[in-house]
Design a protein around this motif. Structure first.
Motif, PDB file in Angstrom:
ATOM      1  N   LEU A 158       0.828  -1.201   0.000  1.00 32.63           N
ATOM      2  CA  LEU A 158       0.000   0.000   0.000  1.00 32.63           C
ATOM      3  C   LEU A 158       0.869   1.261   0.000  1.00 32.63           C
ATOM      4  CD1 LEU A 158      -2.765  -1.002   2.590  1.00 32.63           C
ATOM      5  CD2 LEU A 158      -2.891  -1.076   0.094  1.00 32.63           C
ATOM      6  N   VAL A 159       1.927   1.242   0.810  1.00 32.02           N
ATOM      7  CA  VAL A 159       2.824   2.403   0.878  1.00 32.02           C
ATOM      8  C   VAL A 159       3.538   2.601  -0.455  1.00 32.02           C
ATOM      9  CG1 VAL A 159       4.898   3.323   1.969  1.00 32.02           C
ATOM     10  CG2 VAL A 159       3.133   2.246   3.372  1.00 32.02           C
ATOM     11  N   ILE A 160       4.046   1.531  -1.032  1.00 27.00           N
ATOM     12  CA  ILE A 160       4.735   1.634  -2.318  1.00 27.00           C
ATOM     13  C   ILE A 160       3.763   2.055  -3.406  1.00 27.00           C
ATOM     14  CG2 ILE A 160       5.905   0.258  -4.102  1.00 27.00           C
ATOM     15  CD1 ILE A 160       7.310  -1.249  -1.879  1.00 27.00           C
ATOM     16  N   GLY A 161       2.505   1.678  -3.266  1.00 27.17           N
ATOM     17  CA  GLY A 161       1.496   2.112  -4.229  1.00 27.17           C
ATOM     18  C   GLY A 161       1.322   3.612  -4.267  1.00 27.17           C
ATOM     19  N   ILE A 196      -8.988  -8.671   2.817  1.00 27.65           N
ATOM     20  CA  ILE A 196      -9.411  -7.318   3.193  1.00 27.65           C
ATOM     21  C   ILE A 196      -8.649  -6.267   2.393  1.00 27.65           C
ATOM     22  CG2 ILE A 196      -9.406  -5.623   5.064  1.00 27.65           C
ATOM     23  CD1 ILE A 196      -9.931  -7.939   7.000  1.00 27.65           C
ATOM     24  N   VAL A 197      -7.339  -6.417   2.319  1.00 25.50           N
ATOM     25  CA  VAL A 197      -6.523  -5.438   1.587  1.00 25.50           C
ATOM     26  C   VAL A 197      -6.870  -5.457   0.102  1.00 25.50           C
ATOM     27  CG1 VAL A 197      -4.168  -4.831   0.901  1.00 25.50           C
ATOM     28  CG2 VAL A 197      -4.643  -5.485   3.263  1.00 25.50           C
ATOM     29  N   ALA A 198      -7.083  -6.650  -0.458  1.00 22.50           N
ATOM     30  CA  ALA A 198      -7.454  -6.742  -1.879  1.00 22.50           C
ATOM     31  C   ALA A 198      -8.779  -6.037  -2.133  1.00 22.50           C
ATOM     32  CB  ALA A 198      -7.535  -8.205  -2.292  1.00 22.50           C
ATOM     33  N   PHE A 199      -9.730  -6.216  -1.229  1.00 22.51           N
ATOM     34  CA  PHE A 199     -11.028  -5.553  -1.373  1.00 22.51           C
ATOM     35  C   PHE A 199     -10.875  -4.036  -1.295  1.00 22.51           C
ATOM     36  CE2 PHE A 199     -14.808  -3.640   0.553  1.00 22.51           C
ATOM     37  CZ  PHE A 199     -15.783  -4.028  -0.354  1.00 22.51           C
ATOM     38  N   VAL A 200     -10.088  -3.571  -0.348  1.00 25.17           N
ATOM     39  CA  VAL A 200      -9.888  -2.128  -0.178  1.00 25.17           C
ATOM     40  C   VAL A 200      -9.267  -1.515  -1.431  1.00 25.17           C
ATOM     41  CG1 VAL A 200      -8.547  -0.395   1.082  1.00 25.17           C
ATOM     42  CG2 VAL A 200      -9.755  -2.192   2.337  1.00 25.17           C
ATOM     43  N   VAL A 201      -8.262  -2.194  -1.978  1.00 23.42           N
ATOM     44  CA  VAL A 201      -7.562  -1.647  -3.146  1.00 23.42           C
ATOM     45  C   VAL A 201      -8.462  -1.645  -4.377  1.00 23.42           C
ATOM     46  CG1 VAL A 201      -5.656  -2.048  -4.763  1.00 23.42           C
ATOM     47  CG2 VAL A 201      -5.272  -2.242  -2.300  1.00 23.42           C
ATOM     48  N   ARG A 202      -9.234  -2.698  -4.564  1.00 22.38           N
ATOM     49  CA  ARG A 202      -9.993  -2.870  -5.805  1.00 22.38           C
ATOM     50  C   ARG A 202     -11.396  -2.266  -5.763  1.00 22.38           C
ATOM     51  NH1 ARG A 202      -8.350  -6.612  -9.574  1.00 22.38           N
ATOM     52  NH2 ARG A 202      -6.390  -7.677  -9.121  1.00 22.38           N
ATOM     53  N   ARG A 203     -12.020  -2.218  -4.576  1.00 22.36           N
ATOM     54  CA  ARG A 203     -13.454  -1.931  -4.526  1.00 22.36           C
ATOM     55  C   ARG A 203     -13.845  -0.689  -3.730  1.00 22.36           C
ATOM     56  NH1 ARG A 203     -15.334  -4.838  -8.712  1.00 22.36           N
ATOM     57  NH2 ARG A 203     -14.618  -7.010  -8.621  1.00 22.36           N
ATOM     58  N   THR A 204     -12.896   0.028  -3.182  1.00 22.51           N
ATOM     59  CA  THR A 204     -13.268   1.171  -2.343  1.00 22.51           C
ATOM     60  C   THR A 204     -12.730   2.472  -2.924  1.00 22.51           C
ATOM     61  OG1 THR A 204     -11.288   1.053  -0.935  1.00 22.51           O
ATOM     62  CG2 THR A 204     -13.179  -0.304  -0.307  1.00 22.51           C
ATOM     63  N   VAL A 205     -13.353   3.558  -2.501  1.00 18.98           N
ATOM     64  CA  VAL A 205     -12.903   4.890  -2.906  1.00 18.98           C
ATOM     65  C   VAL A 205     -11.497   5.152  -2.377  1.00 18.98           C
ATOM     66  CG1 VAL A 205     -13.349   7.364  -2.659  1.00 18.98           C
ATOM     67  CG2 VAL A 205     -15.253   5.779  -3.029  1.00 18.98           C
ATOM     68  N   PHE A 206     -11.240   4.698  -1.164  1.00 17.74           N
ATOM     69  CA  PHE A 206      -9.906   4.867  -0.576  1.00 17.74           C
ATOM     70  C   PHE A 206      -8.835   4.228  -1.455  1.00 17.74           C
ATOM     71  CE2 PHE A 206      -6.456   3.180   2.065  1.00 17.74           C
ATOM     72  CZ  PHE A 206      -6.005   4.345   2.666  1.00 17.74           C
ATOM     73  N   GLY A 207      -9.106   3.026  -1.951  1.00 20.66           N
ATOM     74  CA  GLY A 207      -8.155   2.340  -2.814  1.00 20.66           C
ATOM     75  C   GLY A 207      -7.891   3.093  -4.100  1.00 20.66           C
ATOM     76  N   ARG A 208      -8.954   3.622  -4.698  1.00 21.81           N
ATOM     77  CA  ARG A 208      -8.783   4.383  -5.947  1.00 21.81           C
ATOM     78  C   ARG A 208      -8.001   5.674  -5.706  1.00 21.81           C
ATOM     79  NH1 ARG A 208     -14.011   2.219  -6.820  1.00 21.81           N
ATOM     80  NH2 ARG A 208     -15.060   4.042  -5.951  1.00 21.81           N
TER      81      ARG A 208
END
Length: 322
Positions: free
Chosen positions: A69-72, A183-195
């Motif tokens: 997530l940080v490197i992202g 959980i992390v995969a869901f956050v990255v792919r499916r949430t506004v926070f991830g985008r």
């Protein structure tokens, strides 16, 4: 077919290979390594060996998730090993208040470190490597002060169950890592926070101009990374049934960064490959385990790991250039 046509066709094929390699090369490498071990490593397919490999890789996966997530966001966090040590040093002190209280205190410590890192990066404007380097050194020093520099035994059945118990035939440690991956995969792919996270990593200036809450997202990312490292630290204590601030999480930041890079997440940000990160951690664990089982020197293992990292970075660089 003319030579020009053959050359053009070969060029197209090579282009496809170069585009495909960063995303899926790690899975091919795992398959090849597993096949090698099946034929040339005795007892590789025994449940006891597979169990050991899963238990050993689980903490690395947990830390690597936060690092991804940080490197992202085009950042880096060198303090995750120190956060693990800090969480480990707090467990024996607060275990007398109950296992839940001890776990909460260790997670709060990770949250505090993440707030400091995130604030230094997002609000003060320090480079991530500089901001987290301070806690890379100071965090472990604080953990040693808290523990008095001594190894402390942990004797709590509920806590030990998290590190050594089984659930439906699999270690609880592995189940926890698997849930965190989902959980992390869901956050990255499916949430506004991830985008928003990916947008900031792709181009922070553009994200700011678009009105995204860049500072809040960055702080949240560093907090998440540190909390995940705290989880890995308390699980390490639960597994070895002792707290050693000088050893828990030592150099795990390098393993986490390696897993993320080998898994296809570029250091330039804008993309997070969660499953690739898990695969990267598995690949490096298999490499180490294979060399140990074939009696190769630790120095050889380190050199092979270095070559794998260089290849992964080079492939990612080539893809970014195109």
């Amino acid at each position: 077919m003319s030579s020009e046509a053959l050359t053009a066709r070969a060029g197209i094929d090579m282009a496809r290979v170069r585009a495909w390699l960063p995303a899926y090369g790690v899975y091919v490498a795992i398959v090849l390594l597993v096949l090698y071990n099946i034929f040339f490593t005795p007892y590789f397919l025994t449940w006891s060996n597979l169990r050991i490999q899963l238990i050993q890789v689980a903490p690395i996966v947990i830390v690597a998730l936060g690092m991804a997530l940080v490197i992202g966001t085009e950042g880096i966090d060198l303090s995750v090993g120190s956060v693990m040590a800090l969480a480990a040093s707090l467990i024996p002190l607060y275990l007398g208040y109950g296992v839940v209280g001890a776990i909460l205190v260790s997670l709060l410590a990770g949250l505090g470190v993440g707030l400091v890192n995130g604030t230094l990066v997002a609000r003060v404007g320090l480079q991530p490597i500089v901001a987290t380097l301070a806690l890379f050194v100071g965090g472990r020093g604080l953990a040693l002060v808290i523990s008095g520099g001594q190894l402390k035994d942990v004797r709590n059945d509920n806590l030990i169950f998290l590190g050594s118990g089984d659930l439906f035939g699999l270690p609880v440690l592995v189940w926890i890592a698997a849930v965190l991956v989902l959980i992390v995969a869901f956050v990255v792919r499916r949430t506004v926070f991830g985008r928003r996270l990916l947008a900031i990593g792709g181009n922070r200036a553009s994200a700011e101009l678009a009105g995204l809450p860049v500072q809040r997202v960055l702080i949240a990312v560093y907090v998440t990374c540190s909390v995940l490292a705290s989880i890995a630290g308390l699980l390490a204590v639960a597994r070895i049934q002792s707290s050693d601030a000088s050893a828990v999480g030592l150099l795990i930041e390098l393993s986490a960064i390696t897993a993320v890079v080998v898994g296809g997440t570029p250091l330039t940000g804008g993309r997070v490959r969660v499953l690739g990160t898990v695969a990267g951690a598995l690949l490096m664990q298999l490499v180490v385990a294979t060399m140990i089982k074939h009696n190769l020197q630790p120095s050889t293992t380190e050199m092979v790991q270095a070559v794998i990292i260089l290849i992964a970075v080079y492939v990612a660089r080539e893809r970014k250039t195109r």
